[in-house]
Design an enzyme around this catalytic site. Structure first.
Site, short mmCIF file in Angstrom:
data_model
loop_
_atom_site.label_atom_id
_atom_site.label_comp_id
_atom_site.label_asym_id
_atom_site.label_seq_id
_atom_site.Cartn_x
_atom_site.Cartn_y
_atom_site.Cartn_z
N SER A 102 -5.90 3.79 4.25
CA SER A 102 -5.27 2.97 3.21
C SER A 102 -6.32 2.24 2.38
CB SER A 102 -4.27 1.97 3.80
OG SER A 102 -3.39 1.49 2.80
N LYS B 263 0.43 3.77 -2.83
CA LYS B 263 -0.55 4.85 -2.87
C LYS B 263 0.10 6.23 -2.84
CE LYS B 263 -4.32 2.17 -0.77
NZ LYS B 263 -3.70 0.91 -0.38
N SER C 169 0.79 -1.25 0.00
CA SER C 169 0.00 0.00 0.00
C SER C 169 0.81 1.28 0.00
CB SER C 169 -0.95 0.02 1.20
OG SER C 169 -2.07 -0.80 0.93
#
Length: 390
Positions: free
Chosen positions: A214, A153, A150
């Site tokens: 997230s 991102k 993640s």
């Protein structure tokens, strides 16, 4: 009655005998090591020379610590002692760790002169970067690409910031979130978190959900919005934009195949798999550079990243950054105010941390495929500051 008395007397005598024997054994053990020479020495730094060795009390009857349990510890010797054991003599150093929590005597062969070299035990790749100069301050396999989960991102959020800054679109622009695959993703017990209960949200709401919670579906929806649409075809276009941005920054160790960091075998279920590799592959150094661009070009990101939690459109978004104030690994002097966590089975625990200690430039750290990402990030930050690397 006499039999009972005799039994008790014998038992008492045996107990005394056992106690005396134990005392004799302890005395003999203590006596087996004794000092034959002692000399004070200038305080000198040492570290463990191998995985062997331990810190003992002077009589060598009690082990106080195993050296292997202190892989990055610098021991400071202030006395040299010669101990005799049987017919053998050996030189021991009286040492204490920097924190002063452990002290005792170590056979000199188990120590090497000098400050302990710093290392991270669990992270497979890591880097510390000066955010003001982009100078690498410390690294471990810094140029080896790895799955980054993640923390991918960060690139997505950079491109969102870029569109908001360079176009007529604003933070209150609406993003279409009606696609069924994204709604199912938001409801997933594994990949969800922020549920799409409406068919549209503002850019700011999805930005906060993607950064703080997230949210995987929020990241994809934002990517499609940046690319100009609201279907998987625009997701592919956005991934191309991610790679083009990496090329523009000359990130030679970065390849993107998803907007949120999920692997292709997971995205396929929701209709968002693309051709290419299974995961976003980025080196620790290139991750740090992406974070540096995001923070320096759009510093307001830290206002959102520093929230421990935030209510977004009626849903509580929880920040998993455990170096923030009030969290388990918080250290006030580090002044951590961001940035992004990540995890998949393939990538392990990943974390990008940032903070600006008083009187220093801003620091960015990255650990990839870690097991103790917050402990090791904190250790890395302290290493950089303690050695005045920034």
């Amino acid at each position: 009655m006499k039999k009972l008395y005799l039994t008790l007397a014998l038992g008492f005598g045996l107990a005394i005998g056992a106690g005396a024997a134990t005392q004799a054994t302890s005395t003999a053990s203590a006596a087996s090591y004794h000092v034959v020479a002692s000399q004070s020495m200038t305080k000198t730094a040492y570290h463990k020379a191998s995985t062997k060795g331990a810190v003992y009390n002077l009589s060598h009857t009690r082990k106080l610590a195993s050296l292997k349990s202190y892989p990055n510890t610098t021991w400071y010797a202030t006395k040299k002692v010669t101990l005799k054991h049987g017919n053998s003599k050996a030189v021991y150093y009286k040492v204490k760790n920097g924190a002063g929590s452990v002290s005792g005597y170590v056979w000199h062969t188990y120590l090497a002169k000098g400050v302990a070299p710093f290392n991270l035990k669990y992270a497979r790749g890591a880097v510390a970067l000066n955010a003001d100069t982009n100078k690498v301050l410390w690294s471990k396999a810094a140029n080896t690409p790895r799955p980054i989960a993640s923390i991918s991102k960060l690139m997505t959020l950079y491109l969102v910031e870029k569109k908001v800054a360079d176009s007529s679109a604003g933070w209150n622009s609406t993003v279409n979130t009606s696609y069924s695959g994204l709604k199912r993703m938001g409801n997933s017990s594994v990949y969800g978190g922020f549920k799409f209960t409406k068919n549209s949200y503002t850019v700011k709401q999805l930005y906060q959900a993607a950064l703080i919670e997230s949210s995987n579906n929020a990241a994809i929806a934002l990517g499609q919005w940046v690319a100009g649409g609201a279907t998987p075809a625009y997701n592919k276009a956005f991934i191309k934009m991610m790679n083009n941005q990496a090329d523009e920054w000359h990130l030679g160790k970065a390849t993107f195949v998803s907007a949120n960091g999920m692997e292709q075998n997971a995205l396929r279920t929701y209709g968002y798999s693309v051709s290419g590799g299974n995961a976003n592959m980025v080196s620790p150094k290139d991750v740090a550079l992406i974070a540096s661009h995001l923070i320096n070009d759009y510093p307001a990101v830290l206002e959102d990243a520093s929230h421990a939690s935030l209510n977004v459109s009626g849903q509580l978004c929880y920040n998993y950054n455990n170096l923030l104030p009030g969290r388990k690994y918080y250290q006030a002097s580090l002044n951590v105010d961001g940035l992004k966590t990540g995890y998949t089975d393939l990538a392990g625990y990943c974390f990008v941390g940032t903070g600006k200690k008083a009187g220093h430039d801003r620091l960015i750290t990255v650990v990839l495929h870690d097991e103790n990402e917050f402990t090791e990030t904190r250790a890395l930050m302290n290493e950089v500051y303690n050695k005045d690397l920034i």
